[in-house]
Write an enzyme that holds these catalytic residues in place. Structure first.
Site, short mmCIF file in Angstrom:
data_model
loop_
_atom_site.label_atom_id
_atom_site.label_comp_id
_atom_site.label_asym_id
_atom_site.label_seq_id
_atom_site.Cartn_x
_atom_site.Cartn_y
_atom_site.Cartn_z
N ARG A 104 2.00 -0.28 -5.27
CA ARG A 104 1.93 0.68 -4.16
C ARG A 104 3.25 0.60 -3.42
O ARG A 104 3.64 -0.47 -2.93
CB ARG A 104 0.78 0.28 -3.24
N SER A 122 -9.96 6.61 -3.82
CA SER A 122 -10.33 6.00 -2.53
C SER A 122 -11.20 6.93 -1.73
O SER A 122 -10.88 8.12 -1.61
CB SER A 122 -9.06 5.74 -1.69
N LYS A 152 -2.90 -0.69 6.79
CA LYS A 152 -2.91 0.77 6.75
C LYS A 152 -3.11 1.29 8.17
O LYS A 152 -4.08 0.94 8.82
CB LYS A 152 -4.05 1.22 5.83
#
Ligand code: TZP
Ligand code: MG
Length: 214
Positions: A39, A108, A137
């Protein structure tokens, strides 16, 4: 599809600090994790591509799955084992059409409807979160282990819990019905990622065993 380990480590250079992310990957693989995601929301594609190709090679040697976050073009270019998309990325049906059938599609989700839709749209695993508060996040939606419990009976593919999961709270998530947990900071920011991986894997394996014994 069955995930090869109950631990899914997402490597993001934003949490691995100044360390060489390939060395962190090797440590995570040495610790026994067999599902890896790359990521990186910042690196230009010119740099991300060779990094992803290197990740792919290291994961292949270790017998681990390699999943690319966000970018279908990158997943295809490096022949990754899979692509992971969120609610703001390429829609799952479009990703499904683009990827070879053998490629894993992970999606997700943050509520019951999204989880159901992901399954209907061809997700090979469904991720739900954020289970606990996370510093990784920004603007996460807190869903609690309860979302895992609620959607579990309907989700016939592996159910992956994500968000704020550590060795201390992982048992609760497995008890709620998750097949695996995905973590970023619990491993990526650990001083010793190999030991942290081994420790978290032990917790998860123990919790899964206790759940099946019931
Ligand atoms: N999606 C929901 S929470 C989250 C993502 C990507 C962040 C997970 O990071 P951490 O460090 O394991 O809480
Ligand atoms: Mg995304």
């Amino acid at each position: 599809m069955k995930l090869p380990s109950p631990l899914y480590v997402i490597l993001d250079r934003e949490v691995t600090g100044g360390r060489d992310v390939k060395a962190v990957l090797d440590a995570v693989l040495a610790g026994g994790c067999r599902v890896i995601q790359l990521r990186d929301k910042r690196l230009p594609m010119r740099e991300l591509y060779p990094l992803a190709a290197d990740f792919k090679a290291r994961c292949r040697r270790a017998g681990a799955l390699f999943i690319v976050n966000d970018r279908a073009d990158l997943a295809l270019a490096v022949e990754a084992d899979g692509l992971h998309v969120g609610q703001e990325d390429l829609p799952a049906p479009a990703a499904r059409r683009l990827l070879p059938r053998s490629m894993i599609l992970g999606v997700s989700t943050h509520d019951d409807d999204q989880a159901r839709r992901a399954l209907a749209e061809g997700a090979d695993y469904v991720a739900v979160g954020s289970i606990f508060p996370t510093g990784t996040k920004t603007a996460f939606q807190l869903v609690g282990p309860d979302l895992v419990r609620r959607v579990r009976p309907e989700i016939s593919v592996p159910l992956v819990a994500i968000g704020g999961i550590t060795a201390k709270n992982a048992d609760e998530v497995i008890e709620a019905g998750a097949d695996a947990v995905a973590v970023i900071s619990a491993i990526g920011a650990a001083p010793d990622p190999e030991t942290a991986t081994r420790h978290l894997l032990e917790r998860l394996t123990g919790a899964s065993r206790r759940r099946s014994a019931h």
